[in-house]
Design a protein around this motif. Structure first.
Motif, PDB file in Angstrom:
ATOM      1  N   GLY A  52       0.583  -1.297   0.173  1.00 16.79           N
ATOM      2  CA  GLY A  52      -0.202   0.036   0.032  1.00 16.79           C
ATOM      3  C   GLY A  52       0.933   1.449  -0.037  1.00 16.79           C
ATOM      4  O   GLY A  52       0.158   2.255  -0.193  1.00 16.79           O
ATOM      5  N   VAL A  53       2.100   1.107   0.243  1.00 19.08           N
ATOM      6  CA  VAL A  53       2.961   2.203   0.160  1.00 19.08           C
ATOM      7  C   VAL A  53       3.676   2.410  -1.384  1.00 19.08           C
ATOM      8  O   VAL A  53       4.282   1.381  -1.828  1.00 19.08           O
ATOM      9  CB  VAL A  53       4.043   2.341   1.147  1.00 19.08           C
ATOM     10  CG1 VAL A  53       5.099   3.303   1.208  1.00 19.08           C
ATOM     11  CG2 VAL A  53       3.374   2.269   2.553  1.00 19.08           C
ATOM     12  N   GLU A  54       3.628   3.523  -1.800  1.00 15.94           N
ATOM     13  CA  GLU A  54       4.367   3.796  -3.353  1.00 15.94           C
ATOM     14  C   GLU A  54       5.936   3.495  -3.062  1.00 15.94           C
ATOM     15  O   GLU A  54       6.582   4.108  -2.068  1.00 15.94           O
ATOM     16  CB  GLU A  54       4.100   5.275  -3.772  1.00 15.94           C
ATOM     17  CG  GLU A  54       4.451   5.581  -4.954  1.00 15.94           C
ATOM     18  CD  GLU A  54       3.937   4.599  -6.292  1.00 15.94           C
ATOM     19  OE1 GLU A  54       4.319   4.480  -7.169  1.00 15.94           O
ATOM     20  OE2 GLU A  54       2.603   4.456  -5.975  1.00 15.94           O
ATOM     21  N   PRO A  55       6.382   2.534  -3.722  1.00 17.65           N
ATOM     22  CA  PRO A  55       7.600   2.059  -3.998  1.00 17.65           C
ATOM     23  C   PRO A  55       8.612   3.436  -4.326  1.00 17.65           C
ATOM     24  O   PRO A  55       8.022   4.027  -5.227  1.00 17.65           O
ATOM     25  CB  PRO A  55       7.862   1.125  -4.688  1.00 17.65           C
ATOM     26  CG  PRO A  55       6.614   0.441  -5.099  1.00 17.65           C
ATOM     27  CD  PRO A  55       5.571   1.758  -4.825  1.00 17.65           C
ATOM     28  N   ARG A  56       9.694   3.486  -3.523  1.00 22.09           N
ATOM     29  CA  ARG A  56      10.592   4.586  -4.110  1.00 22.09           C
ATOM     30  C   ARG A  56      11.541   3.829  -5.281  1.00 22.09           C
ATOM     31  O   ARG A  56      11.967   2.756  -5.061  1.00 22.09           O
ATOM     32  CB  ARG A  56      11.627   4.790  -2.869  1.00 22.09           C
ATOM     33  CG  ARG A  56      10.706   5.644  -1.821  1.00 22.09           C
ATOM     34  CD  ARG A  56      11.262   5.666  -0.409  1.00 22.09           C
ATOM     35  NE  ARG A  56      11.871   4.348   0.092  1.00 22.09           N
ATOM     36  CZ  ARG A  56      11.305   3.431   0.660  1.00 22.09           C
ATOM     37  NH1 ARG A  56       9.890   3.497   0.844  1.00 22.09           N
ATOM     38  NH2 ARG A  56      11.686   2.277   1.038  1.00 22.09           N
ATOM     39  N   GLU A  57      12.035   4.710  -6.162  1.00 18.82           N
ATOM     40  CA  GLU A  57      12.944   4.227  -7.162  1.00 18.82           C
ATOM     41  C   GLU A  57      14.043   4.287  -6.788  1.00 18.82           C
ATOM     42  O   GLU A  57      14.793   5.451  -6.247  1.00 18.82           O
ATOM     43  CB  GLU A  57      12.660   5.100  -8.470  1.00 18.82           C
ATOM     44  CG  GLU A  57      13.326   4.459  -9.613  1.00 18.82           C
ATOM     45  CD  GLU A  57      13.128   5.080 -11.015  1.00 18.82           C
ATOM     46  OE1 GLU A  57      12.210   4.485 -11.650  1.00 18.82           O
ATOM     47  OE2 GLU A  57      13.457   6.161 -11.075  1.00 18.82           O
ATOM     48  N   MET A  58      15.124   3.178  -6.981  1.00 17.94           N
ATOM     49  CA  MET A  58      16.386   3.105  -6.921  1.00 17.94           C
ATOM     50  C   MET A  58      17.140   3.930  -7.923  1.00 17.94           C
ATOM     51  O   MET A  58      16.705   4.264  -9.279  1.00 17.94           O
ATOM     52  CB  MET A  58      17.034   1.784  -7.017  1.00 17.94           C
ATOM     53  CG  MET A  58      18.533   1.474  -6.998  1.00 17.94           C
ATOM     54  SD  MET A  58      19.185   0.166  -7.144  1.00 17.94           S
ATOM     55  CE  MET A  58      18.695  -0.617  -5.419  1.00 17.94           C
ATOM     56  N   PRO A  59      17.991   4.893  -7.330  1.00 12.22           N
ATOM     57  CA  PRO A  59      18.493   5.892  -8.130  1.00 12.22           C
ATOM     58  C   PRO A  59      19.557   5.438  -9.111  1.00 12.22           C
ATOM     59  O   PRO A  59      20.184   4.421  -8.719  1.00 12.22           O
ATOM     60  CB  PRO A  59      19.123   7.127  -7.401  1.00 12.22           C
ATOM     61  CG  PRO A  59      19.330   6.126  -6.071  1.00 12.22           C
ATOM     62  CD  PRO A  59      18.458   5.134  -5.742  1.00 12.22           C
ATOM     63  N   ASP A  60      19.834   6.090 -10.110  1.00 14.05           N
ATOM     64  CA  ASP A  60      20.907   5.769 -10.902  1.00 14.05           C
ATOM     65  C   ASP A  60      22.379   6.116 -10.342  1.00 14.05           C
ATOM     66  O   ASP A  60      22.548   7.340 -10.559  1.00 14.05           O
ATOM     67  CB  ASP A  60      20.862   6.249 -12.590  1.00 14.05           C
ATOM     68  CG  ASP A  60      21.803   5.854 -13.449  1.00 14.05           C
ATOM     69  OD1 ASP A  60      22.943   5.276 -13.026  1.00 14.05           O
ATOM     70  OD2 ASP A  60      21.390   5.899 -14.751  1.00 14.05           O
ATOM     71  N   ALA A  61      23.248   5.275  -9.982  1.00 19.92           N
ATOM     72  CA  ALA A  61      24.277   5.666  -9.402  1.00 19.92           C
ATOM     73  C   ALA A  61      25.652   5.712 -10.324  1.00 19.92           C
ATOM     74  O   ALA A  61      26.739   5.580  -9.879  1.00 19.92           O
ATOM     75  CB  ALA A  61      24.564   4.611  -8.143  1.00 19.92           C
TER      76      ALA A  61
END
Length: 103
Positions: A52-61
């Motif tokens: 139910g929580v909007e997933p955070r996107e892994m950043p491009d490192a």
């Protein structure tokens, strides 16, 4: 608890291949494929841990960090898997990404 050994071994192998790949191969798409896999595994892990929580996107490192990103993402996802079918599906995703990456 399910056995995720095959999954973690598969992603560790993929990560090792990425680390050994020449920069030109990473630039031609291998890094993008690995980042897409890391983002998908992170998304799935977050959905399992926090429904139910909007997933955070892994950043491009950056292309030289993607091997570490897939390792962390898949190892984290492996912790929340609840069935052998989930493991098989994740293994398939790793194999497909590695094939598309060409490493």
């Amino acid at each position: 608890m399910v056995d995720t050994t095959r999954l973690t071994q598969a992603v560790d192998h993929f990560a090792d291949r990425l680390r050994a790949a020449p920069q030109s191969r990473l630039q031609r798409g291998a890094a993008a494929e690995a980042l897409a896999l890391a983002r998908e595994m992170t998304r799935r892990a977050q959905l399992a841990e926090e429904p139910g929580v909007e997933p955070r996107e892994m950043p491009d490192a950056g292309m030289f960090a993607v091997a570490d990103q897939i390792t962390v993402a898949v190892h984290d996802f492996a912790l929340v898997l609840v069935s052998e079918a989930d493991v098989s599906e994740a293994l398939e995703l790793v194999a497909e990404a590695q094939k598309r990456a060409g490493v």
